[in-house]
Scaffold this motif. Structure first.
Motif, PDB file in Angstrom:
ATOM      1  N   ALA A 127       1.087  -1.373  -0.110  1.00 56.60           N
ATOM      2  CA  ALA A 127      -0.065   0.065  -0.543  1.00 56.60           C
ATOM      3  C   ALA A 127       0.701   1.295  -0.045  1.00 56.60           C
ATOM      4  N   PRO A 128       2.272   0.874   1.015  1.00 58.99           N
ATOM      5  CA  PRO A 128       2.316   2.653   0.930  1.00 58.99           C
ATOM      6  C   PRO A 128       3.275   2.877   0.011  1.00 58.99           C
ATOM      7  N   ALA A 129       3.850   1.728  -1.367  1.00 60.17           N
ATOM      8  CA  ALA A 129       4.570   1.701  -1.957  1.00 60.17           C
ATOM      9  C   ALA A 129       5.110   2.812  -2.889  1.00 60.17           C
ATOM     10  N   GLU A 130       4.005   3.603  -3.330  1.00 62.60           N
ATOM     11  CA  GLU A 130       4.550   5.325  -3.902  1.00 62.60           C
ATOM     12  C   GLU A 130       5.360   6.258  -2.921  1.00 62.60           C
ATOM     13  N   LEU A 131       4.728   6.367  -1.984  1.00 59.10           N
ATOM     14  CA  LEU A 131       5.077   6.616  -0.857  1.00 59.10           C
ATOM     15  C   LEU A 131       6.625   7.016  -0.416  1.00 59.10           C
ATOM     16  N   ILE A 132       7.091   5.630  -0.226  1.00 59.24           N
ATOM     17  CA  ILE A 132       7.977   5.890  -0.353  1.00 59.24           C
ATOM     18  C   ILE A 132       8.868   5.182  -1.534  1.00 59.24           C
ATOM     19  N   LYS A 133       8.465   5.064  -2.720  1.00 60.87           N
ATOM     20  CA  LYS A 133       8.903   5.177  -4.111  1.00 60.87           C
ATOM     21  C   LYS A 133       9.337   7.337  -3.579  1.00 60.87           C
ATOM     22  N   ASN A 134       8.506   7.692  -3.586  1.00 66.63           N
ATOM     23  CA  ASN A 134       8.508   9.763  -3.262  1.00 66.63           C
ATOM     24  C   ASN A 134       9.279   9.571  -2.718  1.00 66.63           C
ATOM     25  N   TRP A 135       9.753   9.497  -1.010  1.00 65.14           N
ATOM     26  CA  TRP A 135      10.686   9.598  -0.552  1.00 65.14           C
ATOM     27  C   TRP A 135      12.413   8.977  -0.590  1.00 65.14           C
ATOM     28  N   CYS A 136      12.347   8.314  -1.248  1.00 64.39           N
ATOM     29  CA  CYS A 136      13.309   7.677  -1.762  1.00 64.39           C
ATOM     30  C   CYS A 136      13.980   8.126  -2.956  1.00 64.39           C
ATOM     31  N   ASN A 137      13.083   9.229  -4.101  1.00 65.06           N
ATOM     32  CA  ASN A 137      13.292  10.088  -4.815  1.00 65.06           C
ATOM     33  C   ASN A 137      13.670  11.276  -4.573  1.00 65.06           C
ATOM     34  N   ASP A 138      13.236  11.638  -3.355  1.00 66.02           N
ATOM     35  CA  ASP A 138      13.604  12.861  -2.385  1.00 66.02           C
ATOM     36  C   ASP A 138      14.891  12.704  -2.028  1.00 66.02           C
ATOM     37  N   ILE A 139      15.279  11.485  -1.127  1.00 60.15           N
ATOM     38  CA  ILE A 139      16.902  11.666  -0.572  1.00 60.15           C
ATOM     39  C   ILE A 139      17.644  11.789  -1.444  1.00 60.15           C
ATOM     40  N   LEU A 140      17.486  10.628  -2.860  1.00 63.39           N
ATOM     41  CA  LEU A 140      17.758  10.909  -3.910  1.00 63.39           C
ATOM     42  C   LEU A 140      19.027  12.071  -4.868  1.00 63.39           C
ATOM     43  N   VAL A 141      17.575  13.022  -4.840  1.00 65.56           N
ATOM     44  CA  VAL A 141      18.001  14.278  -5.030  1.00 65.56           C
ATOM     45  C   VAL A 141      19.010  15.282  -4.431  1.00 65.56           C
ATOM     46  N   ASN A 142      17.520  14.920  -3.291  1.00 67.04           N
ATOM     47  CA  ASN A 142      18.753  16.559  -2.216  1.00 67.04           C
ATOM     48  C   ASN A 142      19.764  15.670  -1.259  1.00 67.04           C
ATOM     49  N   GLU A 143      20.446  14.624  -0.946  1.00 60.69           N
ATOM     50  CA  GLU A 143      20.922  14.188   0.337  1.00 60.69           C
ATOM     51  C   GLU A 143      21.977  13.661  -1.863  1.00 60.69           C
ATOM     52  N   TYR A 144      21.762  12.949  -2.168  1.00 64.63           N
ATOM     53  CA  TYR A 144      22.773  12.615  -3.844  1.00 64.63           C
ATOM     54  C   TYR A 144      23.207  13.019  -4.575  1.00 64.63           C
ATOM     55  N   ASP A 145      22.171  14.420  -4.814  1.00 65.82           N
ATOM     56  CA  ASP A 145      22.471  15.381  -5.833  1.00 65.82           C
ATOM     57  C   ASP A 145      21.981  14.532  -7.151  1.00 65.82           C
ATOM     58  N   THR A 146      20.890  13.390  -7.154  1.00 65.40           N
ATOM     59  CA  THR A 146      21.032  12.591  -8.083  1.00 65.40           C
ATOM     60  C   THR A 146      19.471  12.424  -8.788  1.00 65.40           C
ATOM     61  N   MET A 147      19.614  12.888 -10.276  1.00 66.83           N
ATOM     62  CA  MET A 147      17.861  12.714 -11.010  1.00 66.83           C
ATOM     63  C   MET A 147      17.742  11.211 -11.243  1.00 66.83           C
ATOM     64  N   VAL A 148      16.905  10.743 -10.711  1.00 70.94           N
ATOM     65  CA  VAL A 148      16.259   9.009 -11.819  1.00 70.94           C
ATOM     66  C   VAL A 148      15.292   9.082 -12.630  1.00 70.94           C
ATOM     67  N   SER A 149      15.385   7.955 -13.745  1.00 75.62           N
ATOM     68  CA  SER A 149      14.113   8.290 -14.440  1.00 75.62           C
ATOM     69  C   SER A 149      12.710   7.140 -13.092  1.00 75.62           C
ATOM     70  N   SER A 150      11.716   7.244 -13.494  1.00 72.92           N
ATOM     71  CA  SER A 150      11.107   6.649 -13.340  1.00 72.92           C
ATOM     72  C   SER A 150      10.558   4.793 -13.208  1.00 72.92           C
ATOM     73  N   THR A 151      11.736   4.278 -14.565  1.00 70.96           N
ATOM     74  CA  THR A 151      12.707   3.425 -14.652  1.00 70.96           C
ATOM     75  C   THR A 151      13.289   3.074 -13.628  1.00 70.96           C
ATOM     76  N   GLN A 152      14.119   3.976 -13.448  1.00 71.09           N
ATOM     77  CA  GLN A 152      15.543   3.825 -12.171  1.00 71.09           C
ATOM     78  C   GLN A 152      14.096   3.231 -10.929  1.00 71.09           C
ATOM     79  N   LEU A 153      13.673   4.561 -10.620  1.00 70.08           N
ATOM     80  CA  LEU A 153      13.323   4.659  -9.618  1.00 70.08           C
ATOM     81  C   LEU A 153      12.755   3.743  -9.084  1.00 70.08           C
TER      82      LEU A 153
END
Length: 475
Positions: free
Chosen positions: A33-59
């Protein structure tokens, strides 16, 4: 109490189920159920902490790794679960697994504050290690603590707990409970409350398995003391007879069986084949595919996403209700007809569901939509009558005490590998074969039916030493 049940045995079965089996099921049901929430959090971490942009496929690949690392931990844990059960005992292994589950829960709680993907992934991996220890030690602990006539009744507690854990995970992750933006990390770790509550009596009150104490640790006095605690209503003659049987087994088997010794013993080839095949069939039968992709199955059947969500929750409730039949059915009906009937019902249901979805895709129909739901429910009913509960304890009924941990760990290994294969390849089959992706699962059910009919001896009411000669000639 009747039929060998004692207050202590009832408390042990309930507590061990709440503290070990339910968390395993919780791990399986909590991430959907919380899959989309966790994926959005992972994307935010990658952008803000690792300065890395990922595509939806990579996510999606990252999310697949987060989900699958639990299964990798299970596969790894199965490789040393037999050694752990022999070295630290059945109770000791369950204590270790409980501590690992607590560590995993702490990592889940802290990962968000620490903004750490690594903590989330490590928590899933550690949970997989703990679950593998539970799959091996929990059925053995219950079966070795109970009288032989209750082997089937106590064996179904593993399946019952996992089924209840899946439903609990689905309920906890409802949006208005903990499946929301602010609380999803607490949802991942809520099972630790059950672990804490069960760990105290497990550590300080429950006895160790008397058979492990007597036969593996060679502590005759400790084994006799544990046996008397577990059989307070039995007269001394009955207890002495059970102790004498263990003494005779101790004289016949003077060494602890290693993995290579068990694999090299031709007399154990057939029971090993049966245990590993039944455990693998339990996962490859399609049960996990149905629960992993039940939402898409319901939406493909023409229901809205909101309706499909509630149908999915109802499916989990039906799964739990049918699993409650396990103790009654397994206690009253022999293993062979239960397992063969279960495989037949599951295979038939998969065929019906596949063709129903196929024709529904070409010509939408209310009748076809509801018939697909009926086939899903029929599959779950058939699964819970045989493949669900029996796979967890059949190894304890086929193997004597010395090779039992190795056999249980090998069965657990096949179960985890099969679960991993379903998670990796079922989406591929679904994209190629659409509704007929369940046909390989149907073939596995037929294989298990034939194997059971031809080679599995009846174990109900028999001790492993009486069953073993029936399989000594192999195939």
């Amino acid at each position: 109490m009747k039929d060998g049940w004692t207050p202590l045995l009832v408390v042990i079965c309930m507590t061990i189920t709440f503290g070990t089996a339910i968390p395993v099921g919780y791990f399986l049901g909590v991430v959907n159920a919380p899959a989309e929430l966790i994926k959005n959090w992972c994307n935010d971490i990658l952008v803000n902490e690792y300065d890395t942009m990922v595509s939806s496929t990579q996510l999606n690949i990252i999310w697949t790794c987060i989900v699958s690392i639990y299964l990798i931990g299970g596969i790894g844990g199965s490789c040393f679960s037999a050694w752990c059960s022999n070295r630290y005992g059945r109770k000791g292994s369950l204590i270790i697994s409980s501590l690992l589950l607590i560590i995993s829960g702490i990592l889940f709680i802290c990962c968000r504050a620490a903004k750490s993907l690594e903590m989330l992934i490590t928590g899933r991996f550690v949970g997989g290690l703990a679950s593998a220890l539970i799959f091996t030690a929990q059925p053995m602990y219950l079966l070795e603590s109970a009288p032989s006539q209750l082997s089937g009744s106590v064996g179904v507690f593993t399946c019952l707990g996992i089924t209840g854990g899946i439903l609990l995970g689905q309920v906890i992750t409802l949006p208005h409970i903990m499946g929301n933006l602010n609380l999803w990390h607490y949802a991942l770790s809520s099972y630790t409350i059950l672990v804490f509550l069960s760990l105290v009596p497990l550590w300080f009150w429950f006895p160790e398995s008397p058979r492990w104490l007597y036969l593996i640790k060679r502590d005759a006095a400790g084994g006799a003391k544990a046996l008397r605690r577990l059989r307070p209503n039995k007269n001394e003659d009955v207890i002495q007879q059970e102790l004498l049987e263990m003494e005779l087994m101790l004289q016949e088997n003077t060494e602890t069986a290693s993995l290579w010794k068990v694999l090299g013993d031709s007399r154990l080839f057939l029971p090993l084949l049966l245990v590993c095949s039944i455990q693998a069939t339990q996962q490859l039968s399609g049960i996990n595919a149905i629960f992993f992709y039940s939402l898409s199955i319901f939406t493909d059947a023409g229901f809205s996403y909101s309706t499909a969500t509630w149908l999915n929750l109802g499916l989990g409730g039906f799964n739990l209700c049918t699993s409650l039949l396990g103790p009654l059915v397994v206690h009253r009906i022999a293993r062979r007809p239960l397992l063969m009937g279960s495989c037949f019902i599951c295979g038939l249901s998969l065929v019906g569901m596949s063709f129903g979805l196929y024709f529904l895709d070409r010509s939408p129909s209310t009748v076809l939509a509801y018939s697909c739901i009926v086939f899903v429910l029929l599959f779950i009913l058939g699964f819970q009558l045989g493949l669900g509960p029996i796979a967890y304890f059949i190894g304890s009924e086929l193997f004597e005490d010395t090779p039992r941990p190795v056999a249980m760990s090998l069965g657990s290994l096949f179960s985890w590998v099969a679960n991993f294969l379903v998670g990796m390849f079922f989406p591929l089959l679904q994209s190629v074969w659409s509704s007929f992706a369940f046909m390989p699962c149907m073939c596995v059910c037929i294989y298990c039916l034939i194997l059971t009919w031809r080679f599995l001896p009846e174990t109900r009411g028999r001790r492993p030493k009486d069953v073993q000669p029936l399989m000594s000639q192999g195939l």
